[in-house]
Motif scaffolding. Structure first.
Motif, PDB file in Angstrom:
ATOM      1  N   UNK A 149      32.796  19.842  58.965  1.00 38.72           N
ATOM      2  CA  UNK A 149      32.989  19.488  57.556  1.00 38.72           C
ATOM      3  C   UNK A 149      34.015  20.392  56.886  1.00 38.72           C
ATOM      4  N   UNK A 150      33.956  21.682  57.182  1.00 34.06           N
ATOM      5  CA  UNK A 150      34.902  22.629  56.596  1.00 34.06           C
ATOM      6  C   UNK A 150      36.330  22.315  57.027  1.00 34.06           C
ATOM      7  N   UNK A 151      36.545  22.111  58.315  1.00 35.50           N
ATOM      8  CA  UNK A 151      37.893  21.827  58.825  1.00 35.50           C
ATOM      9  C   UNK A 151      38.439  20.500  58.305  1.00 35.50           C
ATOM     10  N   UNK A 152      37.586  19.464  58.282  1.00 41.87           N
ATOM     11  CA  UNK A 152      38.032  18.160  57.788  1.00 41.87           C
ATOM     12  C   UNK A 152      38.364  18.248  56.299  1.00 41.87           C
ATOM     13  N   UNK A 153      37.543  18.951  55.537  1.00 43.09           N
ATOM     14  CA  UNK A 153      37.792  19.069  54.096  1.00 43.09           C
ATOM     15  C   UNK A 153      39.074  19.834  53.805  1.00 43.09           C
ATOM     16  N   UNK A 154      39.228  20.974  54.452  1.00 39.52           N
ATOM     17  CA  UNK A 154      40.430  21.772  54.191  1.00 39.52           C
ATOM     18  C   UNK A 154      41.677  21.100  54.762  1.00 39.52           C
ATOM     19  N   UNK A 155      41.551  20.516  55.940  1.00 39.07           N
ATOM     20  CA  UNK A 155      42.683  19.785  56.515  1.00 39.07           C
ATOM     21  C   UNK A 155      43.005  18.538  55.714  1.00 39.07           C
ATOM     22  N   UNK A 156      41.969  17.944  55.125  1.00 39.01           N
ATOM     23  CA  UNK A 156      42.162  16.742  54.325  1.00 39.01           C
ATOM     24  C   UNK A 156      42.960  16.971  53.061  1.00 39.01           C
ATOM     25  N   UNK A 157      42.965  18.209  52.584  1.00 38.70           N
ATOM     26  CA  UNK A 157      43.766  18.511  51.395  1.00 38.70           C
ATOM     27  C   UNK A 157      45.249  18.290  51.668  1.00 38.70           C
ATOM     28  N   UNK A 158      45.652  18.394  52.925  1.00 38.79           N
ATOM     29  CA  UNK A 158      47.046  18.158  53.301  1.00 38.79           C
ATOM     30  C   UNK A 158      47.341  16.669  53.486  1.00 38.79           C
ATOM     31  N   UNK A 159      46.310  15.859  53.628  1.00 36.61           N
ATOM     32  CA  UNK A 159      46.468  14.425  53.903  1.00 36.61           C
ATOM     33  C   UNK A 159      46.016  13.581  52.717  1.00 36.61           C
ATOM     34  N   UNK A 160      46.551  13.880  51.545  1.00 31.53           N
ATOM     35  CA  UNK A 160      46.269  13.123  50.328  1.00 31.53           C
ATOM     36  C   UNK A 160      44.795  13.170  49.938  1.00 31.53           C
TER      37      UNK A 160
END
Length: 148
Positions: A99-110
């Motif tokens: 969840x942490x990686x997807x959330x933080x990585x998701x900030x780069x993907x709109x």
């Protein structure tokens, strides 16, 4: 004698305790004399009879308070669920890291993956708030369910 519940099957109402003497003792749900339902990892005090355990009680030194854990986990899921903080609190490290990686990585993907993690955190908040203390303890603490 003291020991730890290794397993308890709700369907058959039978379980196994690993005792301090190094032996394993089987028990039936009828021998369980505590209010909370048995679950793996619970520390117990019991009377040994050959290969079975009787008069089983939770060891008061190890009794947790599922209401506090449930409310704390629910609040963490509501405010920081998108980061997986509530999963870290419950000891579910792999789903929390995902969840942490997807959330933080998701900030780069709109922020679309981050929004999805926010929805997951909110759904888990609702589940935690609406479940009973006994069910929460059995499913998320002793059952180690990672998702929903």
């Amino acid at each position: 004698m003291k020991g730890v519940v290794l397993d308890f099957n709700e369907d058959t109402s039978r379980g196994v305790i690993a005792a301090d003497d190094g032996r394993r003792y089987e028990f039936a749900g009828i021998n369980w004399l505590s209010e909370r339902y048995p679950g793996s990892g619970m520390h117990v005090d019991f009377e040994a009879a050959e290969t079975s355990a009787e008069n089983i009680y939770l060891d008061p030194c190890y009794v947790k308070h599922p209401e506090k854990e449930r409310i704390t986990a629910a609040l963490l899921a509501f405010f920081f669920g998108w980061l997986g903080v509530h999963k870290f609190y419950l000891g579910h490290r792999q789903p929390a890291a995902i969840m942490l990686c997807v959330s933080l990585g998701g900030l780069l993907l709109f922020a679309i993956p981050t929004l999805i993690m926010m929805m997951v955190g909110f759904i888990e908040f609702i589940i935690y708030v609406t479940s009973s203390d006994e069910n929460f303890d059995r499913v998320y603490i002793h059952g180690n369910r990672d998702w929903f």
